[in-house]
Design a protein around this motif. Structure first.
Motif, PDB file in Angstrom:
ATOM      1  N   MET A 175       0.830  -1.207   0.000  1.00 28.58           N
ATOM      2  CA  MET A 175       0.000   0.000   0.000  1.00 28.58           C
ATOM      3  C   MET A 175       0.866   1.260   0.000  1.00 28.58           C
ATOM      4  SD  MET A 175      -3.315  -0.812   0.076  1.00 28.58           S
ATOM      5  CE  MET A 175      -4.158   0.535   0.856  1.00 28.58           C
ATOM      6  N   LEU A 176       1.892   1.276   0.838  1.00 31.86           N
ATOM      7  CA  LEU A 176       2.762   2.446   0.932  1.00 31.86           C
ATOM      8  C   LEU A 176       3.549   2.653  -0.362  1.00 31.86           C
ATOM      9  CD1 LEU A 176       4.088   2.072   4.597  1.00 31.86           C
ATOM     10  CD2 LEU A 176       2.344   3.635   3.749  1.00 31.86           C
ATOM     11  N   LEU A 177       4.101   1.568  -0.907  1.00 30.12           N
ATOM     12  CA  LEU A 177       4.835   1.667  -2.168  1.00 30.12           C
ATOM     13  C   LEU A 177       3.929   2.176  -3.279  1.00 30.12           C
ATOM     14  CD1 LEU A 177       7.291   1.053  -4.041  1.00 30.12           C
ATOM     15  CD2 LEU A 177       6.329  -1.241  -4.335  1.00 30.12           C
ATOM     16  N   GLY A 178       2.720   1.628  -3.363  1.00 26.77           N
ATOM     17  CA  GLY A 178       1.789   2.035  -4.408  1.00 26.77           C
ATOM     18  C   GLY A 178       1.403   3.497  -4.310  1.00 26.77           C
ATOM     19  N   GLY A 179       1.119   3.989  -3.090  1.00 25.52           N
ATOM     20  CA  GLY A 179       0.731   5.382  -2.914  1.00 25.52           C
ATOM     21  C   GLY A 179       1.834   6.347  -3.307  1.00 25.52           C
ATOM     22  N   VAL A 180       3.072   6.060  -2.883  1.00 27.62           N
ATOM     23  CA  VAL A 180       4.201   6.924  -3.222  1.00 27.62           C
ATOM     24  C   VAL A 180       4.465   6.892  -4.726  1.00 27.62           C
ATOM     25  CG1 VAL A 180       6.677   7.273  -2.924  1.00 27.62           C
ATOM     26  CG2 VAL A 180       5.247   6.716  -0.939  1.00 27.62           C
ATOM     27  N   ALA A 181       4.431   5.691  -5.319  1.00 26.39           N
ATOM     28  CA  ALA A 181       4.685   5.561  -6.756  1.00 26.39           C
ATOM     29  C   ALA A 181       3.629   6.300  -7.571  1.00 26.39           C
ATOM     30  CB  ALA A 181       4.729   4.086  -7.154  1.00 26.39           C
ATOM     31  N   ALA A 182       2.373   6.244  -7.128  1.00 24.78           N
ATOM     32  CA  ALA A 182       1.291   6.910  -7.857  1.00 24.78           C
ATOM     33  C   ALA A 182       1.438   8.422  -7.802  1.00 24.78           C
ATOM     34  CB  ALA A 182      -0.066   6.491  -7.286  1.00 24.78           C
ATOM     35  N   ASP A 183       1.840   8.956  -6.645  1.00 18.53           N
ATOM     36  CA  ASP A 183       2.029  10.402  -6.530  1.00 18.53           C
ATOM     37  C   ASP A 183       3.284  10.866  -7.255  1.00 18.53           C
ATOM     38  OD1 ASP A 183      -0.211  11.353  -5.172  1.00 18.53           O
ATOM     39  OD2 ASP A 183       0.588  10.757  -3.221  1.00 18.53           O
ATOM     40  N   THR A 184       4.348  10.042  -7.249  1.00 15.67           N
ATOM     41  CA  THR A 184       5.610  10.414  -7.885  1.00 15.67           C
ATOM     42  C   THR A 184       5.515  10.327  -9.405  1.00 15.67           C
ATOM     43  OG1 THR A 184       6.814   9.578  -5.954  1.00 15.67           O
ATOM     44  CG2 THR A 184       8.086   9.955  -7.968  1.00 15.67           C
ATOM     45  N   TRP A 185       4.902   9.270  -9.898  1.00 13.69           N
ATOM     46  CA  TRP A 185       4.762   9.078 -11.337  1.00 13.69           C
ATOM     47  C   TRP A 185       3.283   9.105 -11.723  1.00 13.69           C
ATOM     48  CZ3 TRP A 185       8.308   5.828  -8.643  1.00 13.69           C
ATOM     49  CH2 TRP A 185       9.649   6.162  -8.868  1.00 13.69           C
ATOM     50  N   GLU A 186       2.662   7.929 -11.749  1.00 12.35           N
ATOM     51  CA  GLU A 186       1.239   7.839 -12.047  1.00 12.35           C
ATOM     52  C   GLU A 186       0.723   6.492 -11.554  1.00 12.35           C
ATOM     53  OE1 GLU A 186       0.250   7.479 -16.217  1.00 12.35           O
ATOM     54  OE2 GLU A 186       2.361   7.246 -16.721  1.00 12.35           O
ATOM     55  N   PRO A 187      -0.600   6.323 -11.400  1.00  8.41           N
ATOM     56  CA  PRO A 187      -1.146   5.077 -10.853  1.00  8.41           C
ATOM     57  C   PRO A 187      -0.766   3.821 -11.637  1.00  8.41           C
ATOM     58  CG  PRO A 187      -2.797   6.798 -10.743  1.00  8.41           C
ATOM     59  CD  PRO A 187      -1.629   7.372 -11.505  1.00  8.41           C
TER      60      PRO A 187
END
Length: 394
Positions: free
Chosen positions: A343-355
């Motif tokens: 969950m944490l990796l996904g949230g950061v990756a989505a904000d940094t790049w895209e979902p």
């Protein structure tokens, strides 16, 4: 409410990272509450535990309606985690013990799968309704969910008690220390040790990826909706999401209904090993062909619905009857624990790049974790055979 809840959180001002943290709050609450609530289920009876769970579930959408700050949403999603813990162990334990009373435990996968399918068929209709209600007023789907969940608690009162809870003297004899001994003994050694870890990785991957279904799907279909008019009316994206979620649910219903057939046709070991690997490999494609992400979501939802009854049958077959709800709750605690890094990796990756990048990153993390799991201990040995064969598949 599920087709639109991420959109609702974004509407209330949350970022993808904050949404990921709310999911983490749910997982942490589940980790803290799983064994205690499983123990409560073994003490007060599985049916009573389910009633408590349903009442808590009813309070979650109500809480979302009145929440306007990040801390408030954290509290609501923590409550969701507690609600899930009262259900996870007790639900399957109640079903398995009820079938055991009738000496028909071999039907667990079939009945669990069929029950899940019925729930999903009904859910497909309510999801479409949720998308429509959202276009009228964003809070309406959550109000409707509160009403339906409350009615569910009334339905649960009609369930019979299993024979394990016919004697108050027996339940009083089940101490807290007995619960922890049962968990340690059954989950710290084969056949459940590596099996639970491996399957929990799959469910964690799917749970974390679900956070991005709504924004990714909305973006993918936005161009289509703006260039197509249906019967002279532009279809709102929230309604389209409701339809999309209904389609996810229908496919999942079919997968759930045929879980016992898949187990018979392919065998327990092949299903358990193949489905997670194939699912995670498909998650790598959207980074190359973004539109492929929608079919991948269909695969993920189907995989979850297919694997739930199969894995729960296996765990129940290898768990002792008295204290079963506690052991199953401990398994769900492991599921929740595994969800946190995804969950944490996904949230950061989505904000940094895209979902879409987040979904691919989650898939890569699963493959790496699964490989380590295999190196440590095979989740299910070659000698493993079905301890029960479903006698009914229709």
């Amino acid at each position: 409410m599920w087709p639109v809840y991420t959109l609702f959180l974004l509407l209330r001002g949350l970022s993808f990272t904050q949404i990921g943290i709310t999911g983490t709050a749910t997982a942490l609450a589940a980790i803290i509450g799983e064994i205690p609530t499983g123990y409560v289920g073994d003490r007060i009876g599985r049916r009573n535990s389910l009633i408590i769970s349903q009442l808590l579930f009813a309070s979650v959408p109500a809480g979302l309606v009145i929440s306007h700050s990040f801390p408030a949403f954290l509290l609501v999603f923590s409550l969701l985690g507690i609600a899930e813990t009262f259900q996870t162990g007790s639900g399957d334990a109640w079903l398995y013990d009820t079938l055991d009373d009738k000496e028909k435990t071999e039907l667990f996968t079939h009945i669990r799968g069929r029950g899940g399918a019925i729930r999903k068929w009904v859910g497909a209709g309510t999801m479409i309704a949720g998308g429509v209600l959202y276009t009228v007023e964003p809070t309406y789907p959550f109000i409707a969910a509160t009403i339906l969940s409350t009615f569910g608690a009334v339905v649960l009162v009609t369930l019979p008690k299993s024979s394990n809870y016919a004697s108050d003297e027996d339940t009083a004899a089940f101490r807290t220390v007995d619960a922890f001994v049962a968990v340690r003994k059954q989950l710290s050694q084969p056949p459940l040790r590596s099996f639970v870890i491996y399957i929990s990785l799959l469910f964690a991957v799917i749970r974390a990826s679900e956070e991005f279904i709504q924004p990714i799907t909305a973006n993918a279909i936005d161009g289509y909706l703006t260039s197509n008019v249906f019967f002279g009316y532009m279809l709102p994206e929230e309604v389209a999401l409701g339809v999309m979620y209904a389609a996810f649910t229908v496919v999942s219903a079919v997968a759930s209904d045929y879980a016992s057939n898949a187990r018979q046709l392919l065998g327990l070991r092949r299903v358990v090993l193949a489905v997670p690997i194939v699912t995670s490999l498909l998650m790598l494609f959207p980074i190359i062909v973004p539109v492929f992400v929608v079919p991948v979501f269909f695969v993920m939802q189907s995989a979850k619905s297919l694997m739930r009854p199969i894995t729960n049958q296996y765990i129940n077959d290898n768990a002792q009857s008295f204290g079963r709800a506690t052991v199953l709750s401990a398994v769900s605690m492991v599921y929740a624990l595994m969800t946190i890094p995804f969950m944490l990796l996904g949230g950061v990756a989505a904000d940094t790049w895209e979902p879409v990048v987040a979904v691919t990153a989650i898939g890569v993390l699963f493959l790496a974790a699964a490989a380590l799991s295999y190196v440590w201990e095979s989740p299910i040995s070659k000698s493993t055979t079905d301890t029960s064969v479903d006698k009914s598949t229709n």
